[in-house]
Design a protein around this motif. Structure first.
Motif, mmCIF file in Angstrom:
data_model
loop_
_atom_site.group_PDB
_atom_site.id
_atom_site.type_symbol
_atom_site.label_atom_id
_atom_site.label_comp_id
_atom_site.label_asym_id
_atom_site.label_seq_id
_atom_site.Cartn_x
_atom_site.Cartn_y
_atom_site.Cartn_z
ATOM 1 N N VAL A 15 -65.584 75.637 4.849
ATOM 2 C CA VAL A 15 -66.706 74.743 5.137
ATOM 3 C C VAL A 15 -67.890 75.099 4.259
ATOM 4 C CG1 VAL A 15 -68.305 73.985 6.916
ATOM 5 C CG2 VAL A 15 -65.930 74.446 7.511
ATOM 6 N N PHE A 16 -68.185 76.391 4.199
ATOM 7 C CA PHE A 16 -69.353 76.868 3.459
ATOM 8 C C PHE A 16 -69.235 76.560 1.965
ATOM 9 C CE2 PHE A 16 -71.150 80.312 0.900
ATOM 10 C CZ PHE A 16 -72.481 80.200 1.235
ATOM 11 N N LEU A 17 -68.101 76.938 1.365
ATOM 12 C CA LEU A 17 -67.969 76.745 -0.071
ATOM 13 C C LEU A 17 -67.722 75.290 -0.437
ATOM 14 C CD1 LEU A 17 -66.083 79.893 -1.374
ATOM 15 C CD2 LEU A 17 -68.497 79.322 -1.487
ATOM 16 N N ALA A 18 -67.077 74.551 0.456
ATOM 17 C CA ALA A 18 -66.888 73.125 0.179
ATOM 18 C C ALA A 18 -68.234 72.420 0.112
ATOM 19 C CB ALA A 18 -66.017 72.486 1.260
ATOM 20 N N ALA A 19 -69.129 72.802 1.033
ATOM 21 C CA ALA A 19 -70.475 72.221 1.011
ATOM 22 C C ALA A 19 -71.193 72.609 -0.273
ATOM 23 C CB ALA A 19 -71.264 72.706 2.230
ATOM 24 N N LEU A 20 -70.989 73.864 -0.689
ATOM 25 C CA LEU A 20 -71.607 74.314 -1.932
ATOM 26 C C LEU A 20 -71.069 73.524 -3.121
ATOM 27 C CD1 LEU A 20 -73.437 76.248 -3.450
ATOM 28 C CD2 LEU A 20 -71.574 77.928 -3.440
ATOM 29 N N PHE A 21 -69.769 73.242 -3.072
ATOM 30 C CA PHE A 21 -69.164 72.453 -4.144
ATOM 31 C C PHE A 21 -69.788 71.069 -4.234
ATOM 32 C CE2 PHE A 21 -65.889 69.301 -5.285
ATOM 33 C CZ PHE A 21 -65.687 69.663 -6.606
ATOM 34 N N MET A 22 -70.046 70.447 -3.074
ATOM 35 C CA MET A 22 -70.647 69.117 -3.063
ATOM 36 C C MET A 22 -72.056 69.155 -3.655
ATOM 37 S SD MET A 22 -68.319 67.140 -2.039
ATOM 38 C CE MET A 22 -69.296 65.648 -1.805
ATOM 39 N N VAL A 43 -62.064 76.371 -8.331
ATOM 40 C CA VAL A 43 -62.029 77.060 -7.041
ATOM 41 C C VAL A 43 -62.658 76.191 -5.968
ATOM 42 C CG1 VAL A 43 -62.863 79.041 -5.727
ATOM 43 C CG2 VAL A 43 -62.010 79.359 -8.058
ATOM 44 N N PHE A 44 -63.853 75.696 -6.219
ATOM 45 C CA PHE A 44 -64.532 74.857 -5.236
ATOM 46 C C PHE A 44 -63.748 73.575 -4.965
ATOM 47 C CE2 PHE A 44 -68.652 76.927 -6.793
ATOM 48 C CZ PHE A 44 -68.600 77.878 -5.784
ATOM 49 N N GLY A 45 -63.155 73.018 -6.026
ATOM 50 C CA GLY A 45 -62.399 71.799 -5.854
ATOM 51 C C GLY A 45 -61.186 71.998 -4.955
ATOM 52 N N LYS A 46 -60.451 73.068 -5.173
ATOM 53 C CA LYS A 46 -59.276 73.337 -4.355
ATOM 54 C C LYS A 46 -59.665 73.655 -2.914
ATOM 55 C CE LYS A 46 -55.744 75.419 -6.112
ATOM 56 N NZ LYS A 46 -54.803 76.444 -6.649
ATOM 57 N N MET A 47 -60.758 74.379 -2.740
ATOM 58 C CA MET A 47 -61.188 74.727 -1.383
ATOM 59 C C MET A 47 -61.616 73.484 -0.606
ATOM 60 S SD MET A 47 -63.114 78.366 -1.962
ATOM 61 C CE MET A 47 -63.030 78.873 -0.263
ATOM 62 N N GLU A 48 -62.188 72.520 -1.290
ATOM 63 C CA GLU A 48 -62.562 71.273 -0.627
ATOM 64 C C GLU A 48 -61.310 70.549 -0.137
ATOM 65 O OE1 GLU A 48 -64.149 68.132 -3.044
ATOM 66 O OE2 GLU A 48 -65.572 67.563 -1.481
ATOM 67 N N LYS A 49 -60.252 70.559 -0.946
ATOM 68 C CA LYS A 49 -59.001 69.927 -0.541
ATOM 69 C C LYS A 49 -58.379 70.651 0.651
ATOM 70 C CE LYS A 49 -57.965 68.281 -5.218
ATOM 71 N NZ LYS A 49 -57.051 68.415 -6.382
ATOM 72 N N ILE A 50 -58.423 71.982 0.625
ATOM 73 C CA ILE A 50 -57.869 72.765 1.731
ATOM 74 C C ILE A 50 -58.628 72.473 3.016
ATOM 75 C CG2 ILE A 50 -57.561 75.105 2.619
ATOM 76 C CD1 ILE A 50 -57.052 76.007 -0.257
ATOM 77 N N GLN A 51 -59.958 72.374 2.911
ATOM 78 C CA GLN A 51 -60.750 72.097 4.105
ATOM 79 C C GLN A 51 -60.396 70.733 4.689
ATOM 80 O OE1 GLN A 51 -63.029 74.196 5.755
ATOM 81 N NE2 GLN A 51 -62.668 72.591 7.276
ATOM 82 N N ALA A 52 -60.144 69.751 3.838
ATOM 83 C CA ALA A 52 -59.770 68.430 4.324
ATOM 84 C C ALA A 52 -58.442 68.488 5.070
ATOM 85 C CB ALA A 52 -59.685 67.454 3.156
ATOM 86 N N LEU A 53 -57.501 69.271 4.567
ATOM 87 C CA LEU A 53 -56.213 69.435 5.245
ATOM 88 C C LEU A 53 -56.380 70.114 6.603
ATOM 89 C CD1 LEU A 53 -54.024 70.541 2.198
ATOM 90 C CD2 LEU A 53 -53.888 68.368 3.431
ATOM 91 N N ILE A 54 -57.243 71.115 6.655
ATOM 92 C CA ILE A 54 -57.504 71.797 7.916
ATOM 93 C C ILE A 54 -58.124 70.838 8.923
ATOM 94 C CG2 ILE A 54 -58.910 73.588 9.021
ATOM 95 C CD1 ILE A 54 -58.542 75.228 6.432
#
Length: 398
Positions: A15-22, A43-54
């Motif tokens: 959540v934290f890093l995905a927000a940072l990515f945005m 890294v940020f791009g992949k973490m955003e995708k993982i967060q969406a899956l979660i």
């Protein structure tokens, strides 16, 4: 705070890093990769995708705080250096207390079941606050100051209730499984000083000093031990650093300064070979007695610095087995909200330029302990083959 489930935390805490990515996407700026540095864009791009899956598929409830913690742990863990790590505010406070060796608390060592969060007493300090109040090994914490702590994570419990001003009172309710009974106690917090130096006189005017670790309090305890043995007529000393994994380099240097003539003790250099810190003896005090240092495969870091400096100045010989070979230095850097990262930054070298890291110290006389003996069983001086070899060496060189 006690943590568990590394990959769950690392994946779920995006959540934290995905927000940072945005934010980076909108602002058009991000840390650039230089050389072999980590490229944060993918890294940020992949973490955003993982967060969406979660968000869409994960069955259990997320613990955002726990997940964020493991993001930071994962980044430092990826360096592949077991001595570099991230600490949250509670962990760093506990680390500082350990290094200082002096705090006000209840005088009990506790453990926590990672699944049930049940916190129980492992041991109590002899004549400490908990023992005086009646707390016993095995007691399970139920309430502290009237509040339920049965589901409180260990780090938060210790910081909230275990530590406090000297003379403050902790109200404690425990369940004693051995008696199937609950008890209420009033514990008056006292200064808890970790004893890391133990000494005694052996036969033939030989003083014996065991140092279990190097903490802030160790140097003063060590000097008092040396002075006490000299006052009892010690004419030679055995320093026992077996099982000593190190600790404070400054403490080891302070102890060496007390024993050795003024001059270079140890220095550090960075990955480019540039000297960073030079540690020298300068107090004008020395103790020039025949000495032997007992070492083994678990003598590491500051213990190796102490041993090498004593041998470099020809003030002691080493007896036992080859030391661990940990000759790198960590520094602590704050990263906000009381948390820190501890990173390996330099390596240290002996007075004669020997690199301890990855090499260790070879003893002057190698003496193995009986591999069949119980390492936890008490060992008398007469049964200690390494100590007896040290005594024999002193008698021959005395």
């Amino acid at each position: 705070m006690e943590r568990k489930g590394y990959w769950k935390g690392f994946a779920g805490g995006t959540v934290f890093l995905a927000a940072l990515f945005m934010i980076i996407t909108l602002s058009g700026s991000a840390p650039k990769a230089t050389g072999s540095n980590l490229n944060l864009y993918p890294v940020f791009g992949k973490m955003e995708k993982i967060q969406a899956l979660i968000d869409e598929h994960f069955y259990f409830e997320e613990d955002a705080e726990n997940e964020e913690y493991y993001i930071y742990q994962g980044m430092i863990g990826g360096l592949g250096d077991q001595y570099s790590y991230y600490m949250d505010a509670n962990e760093y406070a506990a680390y500082q207390r350990k290094m200082n060796g002096n705090y006000c608390g209840m005088g009990a060592t506790v453990t926590q079941d990672p699944d049930t969060l049940e916190t129980s007493v492992v041991s109590v300090e002899p004549n400490g606050p908990a023992e005086k109040a009646g707390v016993q090994e095995g007691d399970v914490f139920l309430e502290m100051d009237g509040n339920d702590v049965t589901q409180m994570e260990l780090g938060d419990l210790i910081e909230t209730y275990g530590i406090g001003p000297e003379g403050s009172v902790l109200s404690l309710k425990v369940w004693r499984p051995s008696e199937n009974h609950e008890y209420d106690f009033e514990i008056v917090r006292e200064p808890i000083v970790t004893q890391t130096v133990f000494h005694q006189m052996l036969e033939e005017q030989t003083g014996y000093i065991q140092v279990t670790s190097f903490q802030t309090e160790t140097a003063e305890q060590f000097k008092q031990a040396v002075d006490d043995l000299l006052g009892q007529g010690a004419e030679q000393i055995v320093y026992d650093l077996r099982g000593n994994l190190g600790g404070s380099l400054n403490s080891a240097v302070d102890m060496l300064d007390y024993l050795l003539p003024d001059g270079l003790l140890v220095y550090t250099a960075d990955k480019n070979g540039v000297k960073q810190s030079v540690y020298e003896g300068k107090d004008g005090h020395e103790v020039n007695l025949p000495a032997v240092i007992l070492v083994d495969e678990n003598s590491a870091s500051a213990a190796e610095v102490f041993s090498s400096a004593m041998r470099d100045y020809e003030r002691a010989l080493l007896v036992g087995t080859k030391t661990f070979g940990k000759g790198i230095v960590q520094e602590t850097f704050p990263v906000g909200d009381g948390s820190v990262v501890r990173l390996t930054t330099t390596a240290y070298f002996t007075k004669n330029g020997y690199p301890i890291q990855g090499h260790g110290l070879e003893p002057d006389i190698t003496v193995e302990m009986d591999p069949l003996r119980d390492p936890d069983a008490p060992l008398s001086p007469e049964e200690d083959a390494q100590l007896q070899a040290a005594m024999e060496m002193l008698s021959q060189n005395g």
